[in-house]
Write a protein that holds these residues in place. Structure first.
Motif, PDB file in Angstrom:
ATOM      1  N   LEU A 137      -6.917 -13.525  22.829  1.00  0.00           N
ATOM      2  CA  LEU A 137      -7.171 -13.609  21.096  1.00  0.00           C
ATOM      3  C   LEU A 137      -7.218 -15.056  20.704  1.00  0.00           C
ATOM      4  N   ALA A 138      -6.416 -15.925  21.301  1.00  0.00           N
ATOM      5  CA  ALA A 138      -6.366 -17.169  21.043  1.00  0.00           C
ATOM      6  C   ALA A 138      -7.611 -18.055  21.238  1.00  0.00           C
ATOM      7  N   VAL A 139      -8.058 -17.785  22.412  1.00  0.00           N
ATOM      8  CA  VAL A 139      -9.308 -18.357  22.703  1.00  0.00           C
ATOM      9  C   VAL A 139     -10.804 -17.899  21.833  1.00  0.00           C
ATOM     10  N   LEU A 140     -10.761 -16.343  21.812  1.00  0.00           N
ATOM     11  CA  LEU A 140     -11.704 -15.879  20.833  1.00  0.00           C
ATOM     12  C   LEU A 140     -11.480 -16.444  19.523  1.00  0.00           C
ATOM     13  N   GLY A 141     -10.365 -16.709  19.189  1.00  0.00           N
ATOM     14  CA  GLY A 141      -9.988 -17.275  17.770  1.00  0.00           C
ATOM     15  C   GLY A 141     -10.641 -18.685  17.700  1.00  0.00           C
ATOM     16  N   ILE A 142     -10.328 -19.510  18.775  1.00  0.00           N
ATOM     17  CA  ILE A 142     -10.725 -20.769  18.847  1.00  0.00           C
ATOM     18  C   ILE A 142     -12.224 -20.901  18.799  1.00  0.00           C
ATOM     19  N   VAL A 143     -12.890 -19.823  19.664  1.00  0.00           N
ATOM     20  CA  VAL A 143     -14.393 -19.984  19.788  1.00  0.00           C
ATOM     21  C   VAL A 143     -14.912 -19.577  18.503  1.00  0.00           C
ATOM     22  N   GLY A 144     -14.432 -18.480  17.649  1.00  0.00           N
ATOM     23  CA  GLY A 144     -14.936 -18.134  16.331  1.00  0.00           C
ATOM     24  C   GLY A 144     -14.724 -19.274  15.471  1.00  0.00           C
ATOM     25  N   LEU A 145     -13.535 -19.908  15.387  1.00  0.00           N
ATOM     26  CA  LEU A 145     -13.582 -21.097  14.447  1.00  0.00           C
ATOM     27  C   LEU A 145     -14.740 -22.003  14.756  1.00  0.00           C
ATOM     28  N   THR A 146     -14.727 -22.295  16.063  1.00  0.00           N
ATOM     29  CA  THR A 146     -15.677 -23.383  16.453  1.00  0.00           C
ATOM     30  C   THR A 146     -17.102 -23.056  15.991  1.00  0.00           C
TER      31      THR A 146
ATOM     32  N   LYS B  93      -1.313   9.027  40.112  1.00  0.00           N
ATOM     33  CA  LYS B  93      -1.894   7.714  40.611  1.00  0.00           C
ATOM     34  C   LYS B  93      -2.889   7.186  39.599  1.00  0.00           C
ATOM     35  N   THR B  94      -3.446   8.063  38.866  1.00  0.00           N
ATOM     36  CA  THR B  94      -4.383   7.407  37.690  1.00  0.00           C
ATOM     37  C   THR B  94      -3.223   6.996  36.645  1.00  0.00           C
ATOM     38  N   LYS B  95      -2.305   7.912  36.296  1.00  0.00           N
ATOM     39  CA  LYS B  95      -1.207   7.306  35.257  1.00  0.00           C
ATOM     40  C   LYS B  95      -0.612   6.301  35.732  1.00  0.00           C
ATOM     41  N   LYS B  96      -0.398   5.985  36.810  1.00  0.00           N
ATOM     42  CA  LYS B  96       0.175   4.668  37.229  1.00  0.00           C
ATOM     43  C   LYS B  96      -0.490   3.434  37.052  1.00  0.00           C
ATOM     44  N   ALA B  97      -1.754   3.817  37.319  1.00  0.00           N
ATOM     45  CA  ALA B  97      -2.842   2.646  37.579  1.00  0.00           C
ATOM     46  C   ALA B  97      -3.156   2.415  36.017  1.00  0.00           C
ATOM     47  N   MET B  98      -3.093   3.217  35.094  1.00  0.00           N
ATOM     48  CA  MET B  98      -3.481   3.178  33.602  1.00  0.00           C
ATOM     49  C   MET B  98      -2.340   2.399  33.292  1.00  0.00           C
ATOM     50  N   HIS B  99      -1.298   2.820  33.601  1.00  0.00           N
ATOM     51  CA  HIS B  99       0.255   1.991  33.074  1.00  0.00           C
ATOM     52  C   HIS B  99      -0.038   0.595  33.443  1.00  0.00           C
ATOM     53  N   VAL B 100      -0.398   0.261  34.715  1.00  0.00           N
ATOM     54  CA  VAL B 100      -0.315  -1.218  35.157  1.00  0.00           C
ATOM     55  C   VAL B 100      -1.350  -1.821  34.307  1.00  0.00           C
ATOM     56  N   ALA B 101      -2.592  -1.044  34.388  1.00  0.00           N
ATOM     57  CA  ALA B 101      -3.647  -2.058  33.565  1.00  0.00           C
ATOM     58  C   ALA B 101      -3.181  -2.035  32.021  1.00  0.00           C
ATOM     59  N   GLY B 102      -2.458  -1.041  31.149  1.00  0.00           N
ATOM     60  CA  GLY B 102      -2.015  -1.266  30.114  1.00  0.00           C
ATOM     61  C   GLY B 102      -0.963  -2.452  29.864  1.00  0.00           C
ATOM     62  N   LYS B 103      -0.308  -2.641  30.870  1.00  0.00           N
ATOM     63  CA  LYS B 103       0.707  -3.846  30.879  1.00  0.00           C
ATOM     64  C   LYS B 103      -0.073  -5.260  31.081  1.00  0.00           C
ATOM     65  N   ALA B 104      -1.118  -5.001  31.925  1.00  0.00           N
ATOM     66  CA  ALA B 104      -1.968  -6.209  32.203  1.00  0.00           C
ATOM     67  C   ALA B 104      -2.521  -6.751  31.080  1.00  0.00           C
ATOM     68  N   PHE B 105      -3.052  -5.724  30.221  1.00  0.00           N
ATOM     69  CA  PHE B 105      -3.986  -6.058  28.852  1.00  0.00           C
ATOM     70  C   PHE B 105      -2.901  -6.688  27.889  1.00  0.00           C
ATOM     71  N   VAL B 106      -1.897  -6.003  27.751  1.00  0.00           N
ATOM     72  CA  VAL B 106      -0.611  -6.393  26.767  1.00  0.00           C
ATOM     73  C   VAL B 106      -0.416  -7.869  27.086  1.00  0.00           C
ATOM     74  N   LYS B 107      -0.223  -8.125  28.571  1.00  0.00           N
ATOM     75  CA  LYS B 107       0.150  -9.399  28.783  1.00  0.00           C
ATOM     76  C   LYS B 107      -1.106 -10.542  28.542  1.00  0.00           C
ATOM     77  N   THR B 108      -2.142 -10.130  28.819  1.00  0.00           N
ATOM     78  CA  THR B 108      -3.243 -11.348  28.716  1.00  0.00           C
ATOM     79  C   THR B 108      -3.787 -11.223  27.178  1.00  0.00           C
TER      80      THR B 108
END
Length: 159
Positions: free
Chosen positions: A45-54, A25-40
């Protein structure tokens, strides 16, 4: 710094407990979390870039004149509108708010921005209209916007 250490320690302990309880279950949860991280990650990064530039382009005095006390109530309205029309994850919005406060923005302006960011969804309105109806969406967003301004006014009185 202490808070970060405590949070990461709790995460590590929780992960170990989870692994001991059920490796699968932990492996499955880590896999789901990793996919969610890659998706977001790209939008984050775009928002952080905009904030940094601002913050790279605008100095503290400019930020203070745009969203500080000298900008007055119009800055609060502008911040509320920006919060209503942007879709920024809370993970980014709260540190951004802290940075703006340290740069001279008022609590009132930042509270209006954060509150409308959370309570009003102009970007998600088309989907909400399809699901919940036009009347409900307009009413919810209008009341959310007014509530955000009321909350900002209350923040001004108490802080």
């Amino acid at each position: 710094m202490t808070t970060i250490i405590i949070i990461y320690s709790l995460v590590a302990v929780s992960l170990i407990i989870s692994l001991v309880k059920s490796k699968e279950k932990t492996k499955k949860a880590m896999h789901v979390a990793g996919k969610a991280f890659v998706k977001t990650a790209p939008s984050l990064l775009a928002v952080l870039g905009i904030v940094g530039l601002t913050f790279g382009v605008l100095d503290e005095q400019t930020i203070s004149s745009l969203v500080g006390e000298e900008a007055g109530f119009s800055a609060t309205i502008i911040a509320a509108v920006l919060g209503a029309i942007t879709l920024i994850p809370s993970l980014v919005a709260f540190p951004l708010a802290g940075s703006l406060l340290r740069s001279g923005a008022t609590v009132v302006t930042i509270s209006a921005f954060i509150t409308t960011l959370v309570m009003v969804g102009m970007v998600t309105a088309p989907m909400e209209i399809k699901t919940l109806g036009k009347k409900f969406t307009i009413l919810r967003n209008s009341l959310g916007f007014l509530a955000a301004l009321l909350i900002a006014a209350i923040m001004e009185v108490f802080l």
